[in-house]
Design an enzyme around this catalytic site. Structure first.
Site, PDB file in Angstrom:
ATOM      1  N   ALA A  15     117.247  18.454  58.301  1.00 28.23           N
ATOM      2  CA  ALA A  15     115.952  18.610  58.711  1.00 28.23           C
ATOM      3  C   ALA A  15     115.363  17.055  58.467  1.00 28.23           C
ATOM      4  O   ALA A  15     114.310  16.728  58.387  1.00 28.23           O
ATOM      5  CB  ALA A  15     115.352  19.228  57.439  1.00 28.23           C
ATOM      6  N   ARG A  17     115.422  14.887  60.941  1.00 32.81           N
ATOM      7  CA  ARG A  17     114.698  14.655  62.130  1.00 32.81           C
ATOM      8  C   ARG A  17     114.967  15.831  63.093  1.00 32.81           C
ATOM      9  O   ARG A  17     115.537  16.960  62.690  1.00 32.81           O
ATOM     10  CB  ARG A  17     115.685  13.379  62.818  1.00 32.81           C
ATOM     11  CG  ARG A  17     116.999  13.709  62.968  1.00 32.81           C
ATOM     12  CD  ARG A  17     117.681  12.518  63.629  1.00 32.81           C
ATOM     13  NE  ARG A  17     117.834  11.661  62.740  1.00 32.81           N
ATOM     14  CZ  ARG A  17     119.054  11.200  61.854  1.00 32.81           C
ATOM     15  NH1 ARG A  17     120.054  12.100  61.859  1.00 32.81           N
ATOM     16  NH2 ARG A  17     118.947  10.295  61.288  1.00 32.81           N
ATOM     17  N   ILE A  19     114.955  19.008  65.677  1.00 38.06           N
ATOM     18  CA  ILE A  19     114.387  20.507  65.561  1.00 38.06           C
ATOM     19  C   ILE A  19     114.205  20.704  64.223  1.00 38.06           C
ATOM     20  O   ILE A  19     113.255  21.450  63.932  1.00 38.06           O
ATOM     21  CB  ILE A  19     115.393  21.334  66.407  1.00 38.06           C
ATOM     22  CG1 ILE A  19     115.435  20.852  68.016  1.00 38.06           C
ATOM     23  CG2 ILE A  19     114.989  22.649  66.008  1.00 38.06           C
ATOM     24  CD1 ILE A  19     116.588  21.582  68.748  1.00 38.06           C
ATOM     25  N   LYS A  39     122.204  14.367  55.259  1.00 37.10           N
ATOM     26  CA  LYS A  39     123.054  13.431  54.858  1.00 37.10           C
ATOM     27  C   LYS A  39     122.280  12.073  54.977  1.00 37.10           C
ATOM     28  O   LYS A  39     122.493  11.153  54.224  1.00 37.10           O
ATOM     29  CB  LYS A  39     124.198  13.190  55.548  1.00 37.10           C
ATOM     30  CG  LYS A  39     125.242  14.338  55.429  1.00 37.10           C
ATOM     31  CD  LYS A  39     126.599  13.837  55.909  1.00 37.10           C
ATOM     32  CE  LYS A  39     126.446  13.669  57.333  1.00 37.10           C
ATOM     33  NZ  LYS A  39     127.978  13.227  57.636  1.00 37.10           N
ATOM     34  N   ASP A  71     125.809  16.895  51.962  1.00 41.48           N
ATOM     35  CA  ASP A  71     126.850  17.152  53.261  1.00 41.48           C
ATOM     36  C   ASP A  71     127.364  18.539  53.105  1.00 41.48           C
ATOM     37  O   ASP A  71     128.097  18.924  52.133  1.00 41.48           O
ATOM     38  CB  ASP A  71     128.147  16.034  52.999  1.00 41.48           C
ATOM     39  CG  ASP A  71     129.088  16.255  54.115  1.00 41.48           C
ATOM     40  OD1 ASP A  71     128.993  17.094  54.809  1.00 41.48           O
ATOM     41  OD2 ASP A  71     129.779  15.365  54.078  1.00 41.48           O
ATOM     42  N   TYR A 165     133.746  21.921  70.840  1.00 41.37           N
ATOM     43  CA  TYR A 165     132.478  22.283  70.379  1.00 41.37           C
ATOM     44  C   TYR A 165     131.894  23.715  70.607  1.00 41.37           C
ATOM     45  O   TYR A 165     131.295  24.129  69.772  1.00 41.37           O
ATOM     46  CB  TYR A 165     131.321  21.240  71.534  1.00 41.37           C
ATOM     47  CG  TYR A 165     130.244  21.484  70.990  1.00 41.37           C
ATOM     48  CD1 TYR A 165     129.496  20.906  69.943  1.00 41.37           C
ATOM     49  CD2 TYR A 165     129.365  21.809  72.035  1.00 41.37           C
ATOM     50  CE1 TYR A 165     127.990  21.153  69.716  1.00 41.37           C
ATOM     51  CE2 TYR A 165     128.007  22.026  72.049  1.00 41.37           C
ATOM     52  CZ  TYR A 165     127.324  21.978  70.714  1.00 41.37           C
ATOM     53  OH  TYR A 165     126.048  21.803  70.800  1.00 41.37           O
TER      54      TYR A 165
END
Length: 293
Positions: A15, A17, A19, A39, A71, A165
């Protein structure tokens, strides 16, 4: 919507940065209490924002907030972050699994360490946060877990050429499938949210140095869609894979211009986010926009 987020306690990973921060700021407008879990404690050379700058923004927006360095790969840190949130705010009503790692290369160019990082943060981290938040969500009046994960769509083009991914993001999606059923007896809603278009986050801005063709929306569309979901009755809205624009259209929103990075962009000009199925979305838009979710 049955209620607002006033007084609700949100535990949001990643949180600092993007969305995650946008969802926090939308909740703050209602007077929510937010644990900013990430982190980043010092300014990153290429990515703006820290857990402390996010807290300042949340407080200015009308909410309460605490910064928790964490983390989510580390079990002890996750447990302590959950405990710190409960100590500070008295419980947890909502978990937002936003933290995620990305590395878009094919198997030959993907180091094993990167594969491990994505899967430890994305699927394992999401699962672990849910595990340790569960005792407190059980006590909430309207508990929600919202995971930023794509709909499960087993098509080759969604895997190649970024199989590592995709495995990690689909791992997050599978926690939604499994936990929505596991937690149903506790009336805990477990849902997923994914953008229809690419979203201009700080991370995407770095990508844009190589992909200047991407036409995106801002993070507010995800925050507004999340708000709609999180204010639903948890016992009646679970196990769903939501797309941001679909959620808002079904809730009666018709003006999407405010979400455009480039004013005047037509619907067909936006860049689709990864994992989206255009045909599936077109079918959804044929439905009445004001139908209930």
């Amino acid at each position: 919507m049955t209620e607002t987020l006033e007084g609700k306690v949100l535990f949001i990973t990643g949180a600092s940065r993007g969305i995650g921060e946008a969802i926090a700021l939308r909740a703050a407008r209602d007077g929510a209490k937010i644990a900013v879990v990430a982190k980043t404690t010092e300014v990153h050379p290429t990515l703006p924002g820290t857990i402390y700058t996010a807290v300042e923004k949340i407080q200015k927006a009308g909410g309460e907030a605490i910064a928790i360095p964490c983390d989510i790969r580390d079990e002890i840190q996750v447990k302590k972050a959950i405990e710190k949130t409960v100590e500070s705010f008295g419980g947890i009503d909502i978990v937002i699994n936003n933290a995620s790692a990305i590395f878009l290369k094919d198997i030959e160019e993907t180091p094993v360490s990167r594969f491990d990082l994505m899967n430890q943060i994305n699927s394992r981290g999401t699962w672990m946060v849910c595990k340790y938040a569960l005792p407190y969500l059980k006590k909430s009046r309207n508990p929600h877990i919202l995971t930023l994960a794509p709909p499960l769509n087993i098509k080759q083009r969604f895997f190649s050429p970024n199989t590592g991914y995709t495995i990690s993001k689909y791992g997050m999606a599978m926690t939604v499938v499994g936990l929505s059923e596991e937690f149903k007896k506790y009336n805990i809603a477990v849902n997923a949210l994914w953008p229809f278009t690419t979203i201009l986050t700080s991370a995407l801005k770095i990508v844009l140095t190589q992909r200047k063709d991407l036409i995106s929306r801002n993070t507010a569309i995800m925050a507004d869609a999340a708000y709609v979901i999180l204010t639903k009755n948890s016992s009646e809205c679970t196990g769903k894979f939501f797309i941001d624009e679909t959620v808002l259209r079904q809730h009666g929103v018709t003006d999407f211009e405010k979400y455009s990075i480039i004013p005047g962009t037509k619907e067909s000009e936006f860049s689709l986010s990864r994992f989206n199925d255009q045909e599936q979305f077109d079918e959804l838009l044929k439905a009445k926009s004001k139908s209930k979710i």
